[in-house]
Write an enzyme that holds these catalytic residues in place. Structure first.
Site, short mmCIF file in Angstrom:
data_model
loop_
_atom_site.label_atom_id
_atom_site.label_comp_id
_atom_site.label_asym_id
_atom_site.label_seq_id
_atom_site.Cartn_x
_atom_site.Cartn_y
_atom_site.Cartn_z
N ASN A 120 6.48 -1.47 15.17
CA ASN A 120 6.38 -0.09 14.73
C ASN A 120 5.58 0.65 15.80
OD1 ASN A 120 5.88 2.34 13.49
ND2 ASN A 120 5.16 1.46 11.56
N LEU B 44 3.29 6.61 -2.58
CA LEU B 44 2.10 7.46 -2.44
C LEU B 44 1.13 6.83 -1.46
CD1 LEU B 44 1.55 8.16 -6.27
CD2 LEU B 44 3.02 9.42 -4.66
N ARG C 33 -0.56 16.96 4.38
CA ARG C 33 0.59 17.87 4.37
C ARG C 33 0.68 18.60 3.04
NH1 ARG C 33 4.02 13.14 5.93
NH2 ARG C 33 3.77 12.87 8.17
N ARG D 213 -9.80 7.66 -2.82
CA ARG D 213 -11.01 7.04 -3.38
C ARG D 213 -12.19 7.98 -3.31
NH1 ARG D 213 -9.81 1.93 0.33
NH2 ARG D 213 -9.10 3.69 1.55
N GLY E 98 -0.50 4.59 -4.65
CA GLY E 98 0.31 4.13 -5.78
C GLY E 98 -0.02 2.71 -6.21
P1 ADP Z 1 0.06 5.41 5.27
O1 ADP Z 1 0.90 4.18 5.57
O2 ADP Z 1 0.85 6.60 4.85
O3 ADP Z 1 -1.01 5.70 6.25
P2 ADP Z 1 -1.04 3.84 3.07
O4 ADP Z 1 0.14 3.48 2.23
O5 ADP Z 1 -1.71 2.77 3.84
O6 ADP Z 1 -0.72 5.11 3.94
O7 ADP Z 1 -2.11 4.54 2.11
C1 ADP Z 1 -3.31 5.04 2.61
C2 ADP Z 1 -4.04 5.78 1.52
O8 ADP Z 1 -4.22 4.92 0.41
C3 ADP Z 1 -5.43 6.21 1.91
O9 ADP Z 1 -5.39 7.54 2.37
C4 ADP Z 1 -6.22 6.12 0.63
O10 ADP Z 1 -6.37 7.40 0.09
C5 ADP Z 1 -5.34 5.36 -0.33
N1 ADP Z 1 -6.00 4.22 -0.97
C6 ADP Z 1 -6.18 2.99 -0.49
N2 ADP Z 1 -6.86 2.24 -1.41
C7 ADP Z 1 -7.09 3.04 -2.47
C8 ADP Z 1 -7.74 2.87 -3.74
N3 ADP Z 1 -8.30 1.71 -4.09
N4 ADP Z 1 -7.79 3.93 -4.56
C9 ADP Z 1 -7.24 5.10 -4.22
N5 ADP Z 1 -6.62 5.32 -3.06
C10 ADP Z 1 -6.55 4.30 -2.20
#
Ligand code: ADP
Length: 406
Positions: A14, A217, A249, A292, A340
């Site tokens: 990636n 999400l 966004r 979080r 999610g």
């Molecule tokens: P991407 O691949 O789009 O960068 P991810 O699927 O890795 O994103 O998700 C990242 C997001 O997940 C972070 O911005 C954070 O807000 C959220 N996240 C991770 N762990 C938790 C948690 N325990 N509770 C709430 N949100 C979380």
């Protein structure tokens, strides 16, 4: 191009503008042999973190120092893999699978990349100027290192290519739209495809007879309506800006906001682009994009964090309702990606009050953390609610492997 079934490893790349994430998978049992990340390519402070997962020990090896470009990055990755007998010259390597963000209307299936495909990918750059050039560089570099090996492009847009025209066409002048390839394409398709299929598996049903709303999400976020394994609508559009409220966004807004920002706000197109893509969504509403942190602040009484959460959930609920209507009947709502998979309060708030749609959670099940797909709906609910961890790398490897082994 087909390869021998004895070759059953796939390297998934990636490639971003200054980073390369990778995983080496053994398709015999879908296990990981190594994972890693090269960051800050082109800077003095580049960093390669390589974690071999064979032989019991999962001790990461870290290299810090200048890595000049993507070619040097992939050579460094190859050298790390070779230390554990997993080098890119191994006959066991069947293919390299590349994540490519935008496939336009041309690429709706995983595709073995040759010079002609590379030229066509170059032509798609205007549709995804931030992502596709780096994806193409990754493919070129990998081809140079192993010219004999199939390089398979797997597109983020591909799963959404089945959307009917009523869903993908914007209601603007047709000639203009067609001349400029303006339509809804959708993204995160690899994740939506994987999660929709895993959700059907969790329900013990065939994907062909399962209707699922997938809510991906992460920092980027998108929803999709999947009927019998086929995508019929998704929330992202020409670009990943449309749809849900995301980390940075805006998601949906009145397009006239853009005219207003230009005419009244005096902003340039590039400034508006940056405002809506990088300084909006959760970070624009409250200064944080990590869910979080937003929940922590909200629980301490912070009004802007509470508002950001409410705007996020309101939009999510609208899409659940809309996609229930699009599908007519739903078997499951599936939550995936960082927020999610991990955020009990987001799932609780998104599903709250949707009993009339057949949706209700079991509070205890929703509070359980885990890495496995699981149901969190109440026993009495007509529609299942699931948490299904996504695995885009496995999906890319699976698609690439299926293509090259015929
Ligand atoms: P991407 O691949 O789009 O960068 P991810 O699927 O890795 O994103 O998700 C990242 C997001 O997940 C972070 O911005 C954070 O807000 C959220 N996240 C991770 N762990 C938790 C948690 N325990 N509770 C709430 N949100 C979380």
């Amino acid at each position: 191009m087909t390869v021998s079934r004895a070759a059953n490893r796939v390297l998934v790349l990636n490639s971003g503008s200054s980073s390369v994430k990778y995983q080496l998978l053994d398709m015999a049992d879908a296990s990981r042999l190594a994972v890693g990340l090269v960051e800050r390519i082109g800077e003095e402070t580049s960093r390669l973190k390589h974690t071999p997962l064979t032989g019991g020990g999962a001790e990461a090896r870290v290299f810090e120092g200048p890595i000049a470009d993507h070619k040097a990055a992939l050579e460094a990755v190859a050298a790390e893999l070779a230390k554990d007998g997993l080098g890119l010259d191994s006959p066991e390597l069947a293919a390299i699978g590349h994540r490519v963000v935008h496939g336009g209307t041309k690429f709706t299936q995983p595709t073995v990349v040759d010079a002609e495909v590379l030229a066509e990918l170059e032509q798609l750059v205007p549709l995804a100027p931030l992502h596709n050039p780096a994806n193409v560089t990754g493919i070129e570099v990998a081809r140079a290192i192993r010219p004999d090996l199939p390089q398979v492009a797997v597109f983020d847009t591909a799963f959404h290519a089945t959307m009917p025209e009523a869903a993908y066409r914007y209601a603007i002048d047709r000639e203009t739209a067609d001349a400029l390839s303006i339509r809804r394409y959708g993204f995160h398709g690899t994740s939506h495809a994987y999660v929709a299929r895993e959700t059907a598996k969790l329900l013990g049903k065939a994907p062909e007879e399962t209707n699922v709303i997938v809510l991906h999400l992460g920092n980027g976020a998108s929803a999709s309506a999947v009927r019998g394994g086929v995508c019929v609508d998704t929330s992202m559009g020409l670009t990943p800006l449309e749809g849900l409220v995301m980390g940075t966004r805006s998601g949906d807004l009145d397009p006239a906001v853009i005219f207003h920002l230009a005419r009244v706000g005096g902003k340039s197109v590039d400034e508006i682009d940056a405002l809506l893509n990088k300084k909006s969504g959760l970070i624009g509403l409250c200064g944080d994009n990590d869910m979080r942190e937003i929940l922590r602040r909200r629980d301490e009484g912070d009004a802007s964090a509470a508002l950001a959460f409410d705007v996020y959930i309101h939009r999510l609920k609208k899409y659940i309702g809309a996609y229930t209507a699009v599908l007519g009947r739903i078997d499951a709502v599936a939550f995936t990606a960082g927020v999610g998979e991990n955020s009990t309060p987001v799932r609780e708030a998104a599903i709250a009050g949707l009993e009339e749609l057949g949706l209700a959670l079991d509070g205890e099940r929703n509070a359980v953390r885990g890495d496995e797909p699981r149901l969190i709906s109440a026993d009495y609910a007509r529609v299942a609610v699931a948490v299904v961890p996504t695995d885009e790398e496995l999906e890319i490897a699976t698609q690439a492997y299926a293509l090259v082994t015929g």
